[in-house]
Write an enzyme that holds these catalytic residues in place. Structure first.
Site, PDB file in Angstrom:
ATOM      1  N   LEU A 137      44.120  29.707  35.362  1.00  0.00           N
ATOM      2  CA  LEU A 137      43.878  31.427  34.677  1.00  0.00           C
ATOM      3  C   LEU A 137      45.379  32.052  34.760  1.00  0.00           C
ATOM      4  O   LEU A 137      45.937  31.759  36.186  1.00  0.00           O
ATOM      5  CB  LEU A 137      43.078  32.137  34.909  1.00  0.00           C
ATOM      6  CG  LEU A 137      41.862  31.248  35.001  1.00  0.00           C
ATOM      7  CD1 LEU A 137      40.915  31.962  35.970  1.00  0.00           C
ATOM      8  CD2 LEU A 137      41.196  31.558  33.707  1.00  0.00           C
ATOM      9  N   ASP A 138      45.838  32.858  34.270  1.00  0.00           N
ATOM     10  CA  ASP A 138      47.020  33.440  34.715  1.00  0.00           C
ATOM     11  C   ASP A 138      46.839  33.977  36.185  1.00  0.00           C
ATOM     12  O   ASP A 138      45.681  34.482  36.540  1.00  0.00           O
ATOM     13  CB  ASP A 138      47.048  34.216  33.418  1.00  0.00           C
ATOM     14  CG  ASP A 138      47.657  34.266  32.506  1.00  0.00           C
ATOM     15  OD1 ASP A 138      48.447  32.736  32.249  1.00  0.00           O
ATOM     16  OD2 ASP A 138      47.250  34.672  31.203  1.00  0.00           O
ATOM     17  N   SER A 139      47.748  34.593  36.737  1.00  0.00           N
ATOM     18  CA  SER A 139      47.769  35.067  37.897  1.00  0.00           C
ATOM     19  C   SER A 139      46.770  36.552  37.974  1.00  0.00           C
ATOM     20  O   SER A 139      45.913  36.519  38.339  1.00  0.00           O
ATOM     21  CB  SER A 139      48.956  36.269  38.840  1.00  0.00           C
ATOM     22  OG  SER A 139      48.832  36.559  39.407  1.00  0.00           O
TER      23      SER A 139
END
Length: 303
Positions: A137-139
């Site tokens: 997942l993105d940050s």
């Protein structure tokens, strides 16, 4: 089925008798070809304590020993921070990733990531292996992420992901009021040559398909809460697709969304489900969102 040191021991049932060793590994354990080849070359699949030829047939009550839990060096620097565990067994770990935390390091100096935190947890419970994330997942996206506990699980779950047998459900808040109750966005995604990290809808990109349905419209705030599921897993897929149809995610300034007070985009991986390839049970892990932006809608998340 039991675990003894590095070995997972499996007693052959009556219904499985008569299969060759190789067929049983393929059908019961779904072990991919590359890992099967490794097992065969190393002669480390034992039947009643012996490395027999794989064309041999299995008998009821035979004991198969598989080196699933062979110790391996864990060179990931542990990051001692609390993690929320959603599901755990001998093979996998599912955790709820908070916002503003990378899934994995982007450089050797980057040691404060979820992967490092899971490495610390493995160390704490005495697991002598390294964690592997099956997806990411993105940050500034939160939610459920799947890690494996041994290299066989890693290869099997990578294959399940490629076969689209791991179902991922997201919730998002987008700008604007979506009139349709549900929809499908089937647009290929490629790199944006004018920006290092941004993606865009492109005819020459990779196929990408996103399904969405409306959960709640908030006309006072001009925002819509939606649920999404992915049939593909392209980088920034949800963000690109929703921006493309005119409803960018709140907080997603890269794709036209308005900035939020918290440094995040309003996207959360709320559910992860699959048929466990080893236990054959359905696993359904729900990660309830804790971000402020989703709290007014918390009663809608009855998964």
């Amino acid at each position: 089925m039991s675990i003894h040191g590095q070995w997972l021991e499996d007693k052959i049932a009556k219904n499985d008798a008569g299969q060759t060793i190789e067929d049983y590994l393929k059908t019961k354990w779904r072990i991919p070809k590359k890992t099967l080849h490794q097992f065969r070359m190393n002669k480390n699949v034992l039947i009643n304590g012996e490395p027999l030829p794989w064309r041999n047939t299995l008998k009821e009550h035979d004991k198969m020993s598989l080196p699933f839990f062979e110790a391996e060096p864990n060179e990931i620097t542990p990051y001692n921070v609390d993690i929320e565990i959603l599901f755990e067994d001998e093979h996998v770990l599912i955790v709820n990733k908070p916002i503003n935390l990378d899934t994995h390091p982007s450089s050797e100096q980057d040691q404060k990531t979820l992967l490092n935190a899971v490495a610390a947890y493995f160390q704490k419970i005495g697991l002598k292996t390294k964690p592997r994330h099956v997806h990411r997942l993105d940050s500034d996206t939160s939610g459920a992420i799947l890690f494996t506990k041994h290299f066989v699980a890693s290869s099997v779950f990578d294959q399940l992901l490629a076969e689209r047998k791991i179902n991922r459900t997201y919730i998002a808040l987008v700008q604007g009021i979506i009139k349709k109750e549900d929809g499908i966005i089937n647009e290929s995604i490629g790199r944006d040559r004018h920006h290092a990290t941004r993606r865009r809808v492109s005819r020459t990109g990779q196929a990408a398909k996103t399904r969405y349905r409306v959960l709640k419209r908030n006309t006072a705030k001009n925002e819509t809460l939606i649920e999404l599921s992915l049939e593909t897993g392209r980088t920034h897929q949800i963000r690109v697709h929703m921006s493309h149809i005119g409803y960018p995610l709140l907080g997603d300034t890269l794709y036209g969304g308005k900035r939020l007070k918290e440094q995040q985009q309003a996207l959360h991986a709320i559910k992860l489900s699959f048929i466990h390839p080893f236990t054959h049970q359905r696993v359904s892990a729900v990660a309830h969102p804790t971000q402020q932006v989703f709290l007014p809608y918390s009663k809608l998340f009855s998964y």
